[in-house]
Design a protein around this motif. Structure first.
Motif, short mmCIF file in Angstrom:
data_model
loop_
_atom_site.label_atom_id
_atom_site.label_comp_id
_atom_site.label_asym_id
_atom_site.label_seq_id
_atom_site.Cartn_x
_atom_site.Cartn_y
_atom_site.Cartn_z
N GLU A 1 39.28 -1.10 23.29
CA GLU A 1 40.31 -0.50 24.12
C GLU A 1 40.69 -1.50 25.20
O GLU A 1 39.83 -2.04 25.89
CB GLU A 1 39.79 0.80 24.75
CG GLU A 1 40.85 1.51 25.57
CD GLU A 1 40.31 2.76 26.22
OE1 GLU A 1 39.73 2.65 27.32
OE2 GLU A 1 40.47 3.84 25.64
N LYS A 2 41.98 -1.75 25.35
CA LYS A 2 42.42 -2.77 26.31
C LYS A 2 43.61 -2.25 27.10
O LYS A 2 44.58 -1.76 26.53
CB LYS A 2 42.79 -4.06 25.59
CG LYS A 2 43.20 -5.17 26.55
CD LYS A 2 43.68 -6.39 25.83
CE LYS A 2 44.07 -7.47 26.83
NZ LYS A 2 45.01 -7.00 27.86
N VAL A 3 43.52 -2.38 28.41
CA VAL A 3 44.65 -2.00 29.28
C VAL A 3 45.71 -3.09 29.23
O VAL A 3 45.42 -4.25 28.93
CB VAL A 3 44.17 -1.79 30.73
CG1 VAL A 3 43.16 -0.66 30.82
CG2 VAL A 3 43.57 -3.08 31.30
N LYS B 1 52.12 -14.87 20.49
CA LYS B 1 53.34 -15.37 21.10
C LYS B 1 53.23 -15.36 22.62
O LYS B 1 53.89 -16.15 23.31
CB LYS B 1 54.54 -14.51 20.68
CG LYS B 1 54.90 -14.63 19.21
CD LYS B 1 56.18 -13.88 18.90
CE LYS B 1 56.03 -12.40 19.17
NZ LYS B 1 57.26 -11.63 18.76
N HIS B 2 52.41 -14.47 23.15
CA HIS B 2 52.24 -14.35 24.60
C HIS B 2 50.91 -14.93 25.08
O HIS B 2 50.83 -15.45 26.19
CB HIS B 2 52.34 -12.88 25.01
CG HIS B 2 53.60 -12.21 24.56
ND1 HIS B 2 54.82 -12.41 25.16
CD2 HIS B 2 53.84 -11.33 23.54
CE1 HIS B 2 55.75 -11.69 24.55
NE2 HIS B 2 55.17 -11.02 23.56
N VAL B 3 49.87 -14.84 24.25
CA VAL B 3 48.55 -15.37 24.64
C VAL B 3 48.47 -16.82 24.18
O VAL B 3 48.17 -17.11 23.02
CB VAL B 3 47.41 -14.53 24.02
CG1 VAL B 3 46.06 -15.07 24.47
CG2 VAL B 3 47.56 -13.07 24.40
N LYS B 4 48.75 -17.75 25.06
CA LYS B 4 48.83 -19.16 24.70
C LYS B 4 47.52 -19.91 24.92
O LYS B 4 47.28 -20.95 24.30
CB LYS B 4 49.93 -19.84 25.53
CG LYS B 4 51.31 -19.23 25.37
CD LYS B 4 51.87 -19.47 23.98
CE LYS B 4 53.30 -18.97 23.88
NZ LYS B 4 53.88 -19.17 22.54
N SER C 1 39.69 -19.59 30.17
CA SER C 1 40.14 -18.81 31.32
C SER C 1 41.01 -17.65 30.89
O SER C 1 41.98 -17.27 31.56
CB SER C 1 40.90 -19.70 32.31
OG SER C 1 40.09 -20.76 32.77
N CYS C 2 40.67 -17.06 29.74
CA CYS C 2 41.41 -15.93 29.19
C CYS C 2 40.47 -14.74 29.05
O CYS C 2 39.28 -14.92 28.73
CB CYS C 2 42.01 -16.30 27.84
SG CYS C 2 42.94 -14.98 27.05
N ASP C 3 40.99 -13.54 29.29
CA ASP C 3 40.19 -12.33 29.11
C ASP C 3 39.65 -12.27 27.69
O ASP C 3 40.38 -12.49 26.71
CB ASP C 3 41.05 -11.10 29.40
CG ASP C 3 40.30 -9.81 29.11
OD1 ASP C 3 39.35 -9.49 29.83
OD2 ASP C 3 40.68 -9.14 28.13
N LEU D 1 41.61 -12.16 24.01
CA LEU D 1 41.51 -13.28 23.07
C LEU D 1 41.14 -12.83 21.67
O LEU D 1 41.76 -13.22 20.68
CB LEU D 1 40.49 -14.30 23.60
CG LEU D 1 40.46 -15.65 22.92
CD1 LEU D 1 41.79 -16.38 23.09
CD2 LEU D 1 39.33 -16.51 23.49
N VAL D 2 40.10 -11.98 21.56
CA VAL D 2 39.66 -11.57 20.23
C VAL D 2 40.67 -10.64 19.55
O VAL D 2 40.81 -10.65 18.33
CB VAL D 2 38.26 -10.91 20.28
CG1 VAL D 2 37.22 -11.90 20.79
CG2 VAL D 2 38.25 -9.66 21.14
#
Length: 262
Positions: free
Chosen positions: A78-80, A135-138, A142-144, A148-149
């Protein structure tokens, strides 16, 4: 005496009666096994209904087990949403309430991970069902972690798998393999560096011959010379401190196996 025809007819009648009784016994056994009573008008329903129910329950169980097994391989996170105030070019509609976004600037918010566009007030009611898109997660670092997964459809970051596989393919426990790997690494040194290292290791090995007097074992010499010989110039102090154990082990191996490695 009875005629031949009457005897044949009597024999056929007995055979038919016997077959009928045998079928009746088989039917009674099936009914007993199903725990049902055979009725006169609904015999077929009485027999086949429990069989259909049993088959349906088994099929449902198989589907449920298959679904649970599949879910084990596809973890659900679950991700906000990661909403940021955004200025939209041209007319835009809220993807939650489907109403127009008014204004010239900062008309609403946009999820930086999945690209969802909604009113600022609507963002408080959007469910936690963010589906990050590459397209948005480049970035990777330093990424949540959940972002990422989900973006890569994996259980863990791919870079973690790659690094661990590479390390484990090299951090071998077999002494002979360790010597072979170290020997191959020495071949990559420039000739001047390799010869200087060989000469120094030969000297340190001769020092260990007097260990009883000078207390300089190969292990102790590795502690002394490891940080000097093995530290990479670009490493900071903390990173170099973490490598001290491995630096000592490498120099210790070089001293003990000087005649084999060079």
């Amino acid at each position: 005496m009875p005629s031949k025809e009457s005897w044949s007819g009597h024999k056929a009648t007995r055979s038919a009666v016997h077959n009928s009784k045998q079928e009746s016994r088989q039917q009674d056994l099936l009914i007993a096994a199903l725990g049902m009573k055979l009725g006169t008008q609904k015999s077929s329903v009485t027999i086949w209904q429990p069989l259909k129910l049993f088959a349906y329950s088994q099929l449902t169980s198989l589907v449920r087990r298959a679904t649970l097994k599949e879910n084990e391989h596809i973890p659900k996170y679950e991700k906000v949403h990661n909403f940021k105030v955004h200025t939209f070019r041209g007319p835009h509609w809220c993807e939650y309430c489907a109403n127009f976004m008014w204004g010239l600037i900062a008309q609403g918010v946009k999820c930086a991970d999945c690209g969802l566009n909604v009113h600022k007030q609507c963002s408080k009611m959007v469910p936690n069902d963010c589906k990050p898109d590459l397209k948005h997660v480049k970035k990777v670092y330093s990424c949540d972690l959940t972002t990422l997964v989900k973006a890569h459809f994996t259980k863990r970051p791919m870079v973690v798998d790659m690094c661990i596989r590479e390390i484990e393919s090299r951090e071998t426990a077999d002494p002979d393999e360790q010597l072979e790997i170290l020997h191959e690494a020495l071949k990559l040194l420039p000739p001047a560096h390799c010869e200087t290292l060989r000469y120094l290791m030969a000297h340190l090995k001769r020092v260990t011959l007097h260990e009883k007097e000078n207390l300089m074992s190969a292990e102790n010499l590795g502690i002394v010379f490891g940080p000097t010989l093995m530290r990479a110039p670009e490493l900071d102090a903390m990173a170099a401190l973490n490598d001290i154990r491995y630096q000592r082990l490498v120099v210790e191996m070089l001293i003990k196996n000087e005649d084999i490695l060079f």
